[in-house]
Design an enzyme around this catalytic site. Sequence first.
Site, mmCIF file in Angstrom:
data_model
loop_
_atom_site.group_PDB
_atom_site.id
_atom_site.type_symbol
_atom_site.label_atom_id
_atom_site.label_comp_id
_atom_site.label_asym_id
_atom_site.label_seq_id
_atom_site.Cartn_x
_atom_site.Cartn_y
_atom_site.Cartn_z
ATOM 1 N N ASP A 54 -8.263 -9.249 4.205
ATOM 2 C CA ASP A 54 -8.034 -8.161 5.148
ATOM 3 C C ASP A 54 -9.110 -8.065 6.222
ATOM 4 O OD1 ASP A 54 -6.910 -5.990 6.328
ATOM 5 O OD2 ASP A 54 -7.461 -4.552 4.774
ATOM 6 N N GLU A 83 0.820 -1.211 0.000
ATOM 7 C CA GLU A 83 0.000 0.000 0.000
ATOM 8 C C GLU A 83 0.861 1.270 0.000
ATOM 9 O OE1 GLU A 83 -2.714 -0.725 3.303
ATOM 10 O OE2 GLU A 83 -4.015 -1.896 1.995
ATOM 11 N N GLU A 95 -12.508 -2.565 12.220
ATOM 12 C CA GLU A 95 -12.575 -1.878 10.927
ATOM 13 C C GLU A 95 -13.729 -2.383 10.055
ATOM 14 O OE1 GLU A 95 -8.914 -2.036 8.701
ATOM 15 O OE2 GLU A 95 -9.769 -0.976 6.985
HETATM 16 O O1 GCW Z 1 -6.773 -2.826 5.083
HETATM 17 C C1 GCW Z 1 -5.835 -2.005 5.434
HETATM 18 C C2 GCW Z 1 -6.397 -0.938 6.297
HETATM 19 C C3 GCW Z 1 -5.322 0.075 6.433
HETATM 20 C C4 GCW Z 1 -4.138 -0.596 7.118
HETATM 21 C C5 GCW Z 1 -3.719 -1.811 6.285
HETATM 22 C C6 GCW Z 1 -2.595 -2.590 6.934
HETATM 23 C C7 GCW Z 1 -2.505 0.396 8.519
HETATM 24 O O2 GCW Z 1 -7.556 -0.414 5.720
HETATM 25 O O3 GCW Z 1 -5.798 1.144 7.183
HETATM 26 O O4 GCW Z 1 -3.050 0.270 7.253
HETATM 27 O O5 GCW Z 1 -4.795 -2.640 6.135
HETATM 28 O O6 GCW Z 1 -2.895 -3.528 7.653
HETATM 29 O O7 GCW Z 1 -1.454 -2.278 6.715
#
Ligand code: GCW
Length: 689
Positions: A375, A296, A403
Site C-alpha cells: 500500500d 476494507e 499518505e
Molecule cells: O491504505 C488504504 C488507505 C485508505 C484507502 C485505501 C484504499 C481510500 O489508508 O485510506 O481508502 O488504502 O486505497 O482503498
Amino acid sequence: SEKTSYEAWLRYEAVENDALRANYRLRCSVIVSAEQTKVLGTAAKELAEAVQAMTGHVPDIAAIRDRQIPCVIIGVLGRGDPEIDGTAGPDADELGSEGYVLRTLKGQQGEADCIAIVGASDRGALYGAFHLIRIMQMRDSIEDLHIVEHPVNGLRMINQWDNMDGTIERGYAGKSIFYRNNGFVEDFTRIRDYARLLASTGINAITINNVNVHREETNLITAEYEQTLSKAADAFGAYGIKLFLSINFASPIAVGGLQTADPLDPAVRSWWTERASELYRAIPEFGGFLVKADSEFRPGPFTYGRDHADGANLLAEALAPHGGVVIWRCFVYNCLQDWRDRSTDRAKAAYDHFTPLDGRFADNVILQIKNGPMDFQVREPVSPLFGGLKDTNQILELQITQEYTGQQKHVCYLVPLWKEVLDFDTYAAGEGSTVARIASGALHNRSYGGLAAVSNIGDSACWTGHPLSQANLYGYGRLAWNPALSTEQITAEWIRLSLGSDPMVEDVVSGILLRSWGIYESYTSPLGVGWMVNPNHHYGPNVDGYEYSKWGTYHFADHQGIGVDRTIGTGTGYTAQYHSPQRELYDSLERCPDELLLFYHHVPYTHVLHSGKTVIQHIYDTHFEGAEAAAALLEAWQSIRGRIDEAYFELVASRLSEQREHAKEWRDVINTYFFRKSGIADRQDRLIY
Ligand code: GCW
C-alpha cells in the site's frame, strides 16, 4: 503572494526580454479558431489569456484568417478544412485520437507565417494550445515549430478521495474543493481552476468522490444529484476531462430498495441498467464507475458467493450501451488477519484474487492495480499482478497524496519512484515487458490502458499544502502522458513554469526535489520493510504500530533479526508470483537488492549487505545521515531567499524546518528501538537513547 502558489505551473509572468516578448506578441497577435466547440473555445481562451499575461497584448480571436497577419490557427483534423488537414500531412498517422501537431506554416508570396495547432480531436487541439503556452512559459523559441505529440496512455486519470462532508480521506491540503456539509459547493470557480491545471498536463478523466463510498455519496448516482453532476461534468468537459463516480456496490439495496445486490440477480441487473441509462440521459459525456469492492469493509460480490468478474461485468453490462467503462480496483486483501497466522501474506492477495479471473472480464472493464503489493509505502516492490494478467485491461494506480511519504509536511518528490515502477520489467512476455507497456495496453494489445492516481489537492491556498508537492501533481500528469519522459526534464519544466528561469533557483530546487525521496526513505523505514508508522493517521514513527494488528503488515523484529521471509523455500512463497529472472533475484538472499532486503528476507542484524554494512549499522547510518540530509534541505532552500516570491519562500521554509525536526524524531525512535532490541552498539558511537 498567495497568487503565485495558487497559479502553480500555469503562472504567466511577463516576458522580461524585449525581443522575445515582441516576437511572441507578433506570432500570437491573432488566434483563429474556425470551429466553435466547447473545448476549442477553451483552447483559444487559454492561449489568449496566456499571451496577454506574458506579452501585454490582447490577441483577437477570429473565425477567419487574414493572410497578411501572423496568427495561431487552432483546428481539428478531418473536419473539412484543407489547410488544417494539409498541415498535419503524414504526421496525422501518429496522432491517435488525442494527439496534435504544432507547426509553423511559412507564408507564400508575401503572406504572413502562422502557427497551426492541429488536433486529432478537440482535446488534442487543447493539449496543443497548452504546449504552445508551455513553450512560451519556458521562454523558448516559437519560430519554425514542428512538434508532433500524442499521449502514450489512453486513460490519464485522477481519483479524488473527497467525502461530501468536506473531508478528504488521506488529504493533507485542507478540505474538499468539491463538497461542503453533505452537498456540492455553490461556487465552481475553484473546480474550474483545478480542471485547467489538470488539463494542462494532459489529464482526461477524474472521479470526484472517495472510493470508500459512504451514505450520502451513495446517492450521487440518483436523480437527486443529476443537475449538479451535469454542472460538474461541464466544468471538466470544457477541459476535455471526463467525469466518473465511485459507486457503492450495494447501491441496489442502499438506494434501490432491493433486498440484494447479487450481481447475477435479474432485478439487480436491470436496476443498474436503468440507473446507468438515467445517468447518461442527464450527462451524455459521463465516463463510468470506479469500484472498491470487498476491500476494507466495502460491500462486494463475495457476499453472494460471486467473484470479482461477476461483480465488474454486472456494471459493465449497464454501462456498455453508453460507451462507459468500469474501473475495478484490485486492492483486495484480508484486513482481519490474525497476526499470529504466519501462512497468510497480504502481499500475495491481489495476485491470488485476480489472476484466476484473467480473460473473464468484459471488454469495458479495466482493473486498477496499485503500484506495490502492499500500500503505497515509501519503498516496496512492484506488484506482481502486472505480470500476471494478459487478457484483461489494466491500469496502474499511483498515490500522489503523500499518505506514507511525509503527508505534504515533508518534501518527497515521487516522480523518481514512479519512474522505477514504470520501468520495472515484469518479463511477462520476455524481456522488455515493462509496467509502462502493460499499463498502456501496448504489451498485450488491450483496448484500454493508462494510469490513475490519488490526488493531493484540497482547498489550501497553494492547492497541495506544501508548495513543492505541486511538482508531484504536475509530474504525474506528464508521466501519464508519456512515461518515457525523464525525471530531469519533468523537474526542470515544473521549476521553470512555477518559479521562473533563474538558473540558481532551478539548481537548488531540483537538488531538493531529486534527493527528497531517498532522504525520506533513509530516516523512515529501512530496507523495504515498511509500516513503521502510527496506526490510523500514518504520520510519524511507531515501529510496532502495525506489528500486532489485523492489517497484515508485519516486520517480525526480535532480538536477533528482522524482515519478512517471502521466499519460496522457507517463506510465504510470494516471490513465486514473479516471472524469471525477477523471481530468482528476489528469492535469493545473496542477490536480493539491499533496498528490498527486509521485504523478502528475515535476516540477523549482523547480516552484511551489498553495501558492505551490517543491517544494524545500515539502520543507524541511514537514520543519522537522513536526519542531517533533511536539515540540509532547509539550508539549501535558504540560499534562494529573495530569488522567488517571498510568501512562497516562507511557506516552504516553514515546512522544511518542520521536516528537519520531525526527521530527528524518526531517527531517534527508530535507532533507539533497534538498539534496544538488538543490543548492538553503533560503530560510530553516536547518541542513541
Ligand atoms: O491504505 C488504504 C488507505 C485508505 C484507502 C485505501 C484504499 C481510500 O489508508 O485510506 O481508502 O488504502 O486505497 O482503498
